[in-house]
Scaffold this motif. Sequence first.
Motif, PDB file in Angstrom:
ATOM      1  N   SER A 116       0.794  -1.199   0.053  1.00 30.77           N
ATOM      2  CA  SER A 116       0.160   0.027  -0.033  1.00 30.77           C
ATOM      3  C   SER A 116       0.811   1.252   0.011  1.00 30.77           C
ATOM      4  O   SER A 116       0.544   2.468  -0.550  1.00 30.77           O
ATOM      5  N   ARG A 117       2.219   1.227   0.443  1.00 22.52           N
ATOM      6  CA  ARG A 117       3.070   2.334   0.424  1.00 22.52           C
ATOM      7  C   ARG A 117       3.755   2.574  -0.843  1.00 22.52           C
ATOM      8  O   ARG A 117       4.481   3.632  -1.134  1.00 22.52           O
ATOM      9  N   ARG A 118       3.572   1.199  -1.756  1.00 23.49           N
ATOM     10  CA  ARG A 118       4.224   1.580  -3.247  1.00 23.49           C
ATOM     11  C   ARG A 118       5.570   1.629  -3.107  1.00 23.49           C
ATOM     12  O   ARG A 118       6.111   2.594  -4.039  1.00 23.49           O
TER      13      ARG A 118
END
Length: 107
Positions: A52-54
């Motif tokens: 989700s932090r990519r």
Amino acid sequence: MTALVTLADFAHARAGDKGNILSVVVLPLDAAHYDWLKRELTVERVAEQFASRRPSRVQRYEIDTLQALNFVLDDALEGGVNRSPGLDRHGKSLSYLLLSLRLPAPG
């Protein structure tokens, strides 16, 4: 079926940030679990946990003399502390995200 455990039950972590780079060091609570950590706490699992932090790249450094693993995640901090709209979502607080990872139990 392999039993899963939470990383926090077997290790602790410290994290920090520099610009848009996150660094998380994981150390076993018991030295006997270091080899298990090296086997199970892979770059792929850490990348998935932080998806989700990519991050654009995840690297792992083994520090055998300290029995520690250092994970460096590039571009994982929404541009860095000064650019991010998130409050206190950098560095130290992100170590808890890693410690919530579920792994196969040590054997």
